[in-house]
Design an enzyme around this catalytic site. Structure first.
Site, PDB file in Angstrom:
ATOM      1  N   HIS A  13      69.770  44.617 109.921  1.00  0.00           N
ATOM      2  CA  HIS A  13      71.102  44.238 109.443  1.00  0.00           C
ATOM      3  C   HIS A  13      71.985  45.476 109.393  1.00  0.00           C
ATOM      4  O   HIS A  13      71.526  46.597 109.566  1.00  0.00           O
ATOM      5  CB  HIS A  13      71.043  43.544 108.072  1.00  0.00           C
ATOM      6  CG  HIS A  13      70.708  44.424 106.915  1.00  0.00           C
ATOM      7  ND1 HIS A  13      71.098  44.141 105.633  1.00  0.00           N
ATOM      8  CD2 HIS A  13      70.012  45.570 106.823  1.00  0.00           C
ATOM      9  CE1 HIS A  13      70.666  45.075 104.805  1.00  0.00           C
ATOM     10  NE2 HIS A  13      69.991  45.955 105.512  1.00  0.00           N
ATOM     11  N   CYS A  24      74.336  52.573 105.503  1.00  0.00           N
ATOM     12  CA  CYS A  24      74.031  51.151 105.688  1.00  0.00           C
ATOM     13  C   CYS A  24      75.062  50.431 106.551  1.00  0.00           C
ATOM     14  O   CYS A  24      74.884  49.259 106.869  1.00  0.00           O
ATOM     15  CB  CYS A  24      73.890  50.462 104.336  1.00  0.00           C
ATOM     16  SG  CYS A  24      72.448  51.023 103.423  1.00  0.00           S
ATOM     17  N   HIS A  28      70.222  48.886 110.940  1.00  0.00           N
ATOM     18  CA  HIS A  28      68.936  49.427 110.512  1.00  0.00           C
ATOM     19  C   HIS A  28      68.047  48.264 110.103  1.00  0.00           C
ATOM     20  O   HIS A  28      68.512  47.128 109.998  1.00  0.00           O
ATOM     21  CB  HIS A  28      69.110  50.432 109.362  1.00  0.00           C
ATOM     22  CG  HIS A  28      69.700  49.834 108.129  1.00  0.00           C
ATOM     23  ND1 HIS A  28      71.028  49.531 108.000  1.00  0.00           N
ATOM     24  CD2 HIS A  28      69.130  49.463 106.963  1.00  0.00           C
ATOM     25  CE1 HIS A  28      71.270  49.019 106.803  1.00  0.00           C
ATOM     26  NE2 HIS A  28      70.122  48.951 106.153  1.00  0.00           N
ATOM     27  N   HIS A  30      64.433  46.670 107.829  1.00  0.00           N
ATOM     28  CA  HIS A  30      63.570  46.739 106.650  1.00  0.00           C
ATOM     29  C   HIS A  30      62.391  45.797 106.857  1.00  0.00           C
ATOM     30  O   HIS A  30      62.487  44.792 107.571  1.00  0.00           O
ATOM     31  CB  HIS A  30      64.301  46.259 105.387  1.00  0.00           C
ATOM     32  CG  HIS A  30      65.484  47.066 105.017  1.00  0.00           C
ATOM     33  ND1 HIS A  30      65.389  48.294 104.400  1.00  0.00           N
ATOM     34  CD2 HIS A  30      66.814  46.822 105.162  1.00  0.00           C
ATOM     35  CE1 HIS A  30      66.596  48.765 104.184  1.00  0.00           C
ATOM     36  NE2 HIS A  30      67.487  47.887 104.639  1.00  0.00           N
ATOM     37  N   HIS A  68      62.317  39.131 112.404  1.00  0.00           N
ATOM     38  CA  HIS A  68      62.656  39.772 113.681  1.00  0.00           C
ATOM     39  C   HIS A  68      64.010  39.306 114.224  1.00  0.00           C
ATOM     40  O   HIS A  68      64.189  39.110 115.421  1.00  0.00           O
ATOM     41  CB  HIS A  68      61.527  39.582 114.703  1.00  0.00           C
ATOM     42  CG  HIS A  68      60.368  40.463 114.419  1.00  0.00           C
ATOM     43  ND1 HIS A  68      59.408  40.135 113.479  1.00  0.00           N
ATOM     44  CD2 HIS A  68      60.030  41.679 114.909  1.00  0.00           C
ATOM     45  CE1 HIS A  68      58.510  41.107 113.430  1.00  0.00           C
ATOM     46  NE2 HIS A  68      58.862  42.063 114.272  1.00  0.00           N
ATOM     47  N   GLU A 107      63.808  44.841  99.360  1.00  0.00           N
ATOM     48  CA  GLU A 107      64.302  45.381 100.615  1.00  0.00           C
ATOM     49  C   GLU A 107      63.526  46.635 101.001  1.00  0.00           C
ATOM     50  O   GLU A 107      63.320  46.915 102.186  1.00  0.00           O
ATOM     51  CB  GLU A 107      65.789  45.702 100.455  1.00  0.00           C
ATOM     52  CG  GLU A 107      66.461  46.169 101.709  1.00  0.00           C
ATOM     53  CD  GLU A 107      67.958  46.305 101.515  1.00  0.00           C
ATOM     54  OE1 GLU A 107      68.677  45.342 101.819  1.00  0.00           O
ATOM     55  OE2 GLU A 107      68.398  47.377 101.043  1.00  0.00           O
TER      56      GLU A 107
END
Length: 118
Positions: A13, A24, A28, A30, A68, A107
């Site tokens: 995201h 952010c 990137h 998580h 994914h 997260e």
């Protein structure tokens, strides 16, 4: 009594609303950890609040919608903060799991949110 089942998924995201220069703002990813909490009393005959296999069968399709994927393009999550992702998951699961008490969405190993519909 509260029981829980944990799930993980990997998603990317970016947060378009943060200030320029914030890390952010860039794409990137998580590995999210989702824990679903169910409230109830153990069935007198079966001895459980809910069959974990049934819980898994309900949650896995919702998790698959995010796994994914780039969450900015999934079901209108234009600003997919951890908080808004938790609401998105809650809104899909609560009708299917009326006994769901709350959920936790991590997260990172040290950052997350607890949401109970309020």
């Amino acid at each position: 009594m509260l029981i829980y089942k944990e799930f993980t998924f990997d998603s990317a995201h970016f947060l378009p609303n943060v200030p320029d220069g914030h890390k952010c703002k860039e794409m990137h990813g998580h590995t999210y950890r989702l824990r679903i909490w169910i409230k109830g009393q153990p069935d007198p005959q079966l001895g459980w609040v809910m069959d974990f296999a049934v819980l898994k069968s309900v949650v896995k399709p919702v998790v698959a919608e995010l796994d994914h994927k780039c969450m900015n393009y999934v079901a209108g999550l234009e600003n997919p903060t951890c908080e808004l992702i938790a609401v998105w998951i809650w809104d899909r699961l609560k009708p299917l799991l009326p006994a769901m008490d709350h959920l936790e969405l991590h997260e990172t190993p040290t950052s997350g949110v607890v949401y109970n519909g309020n």
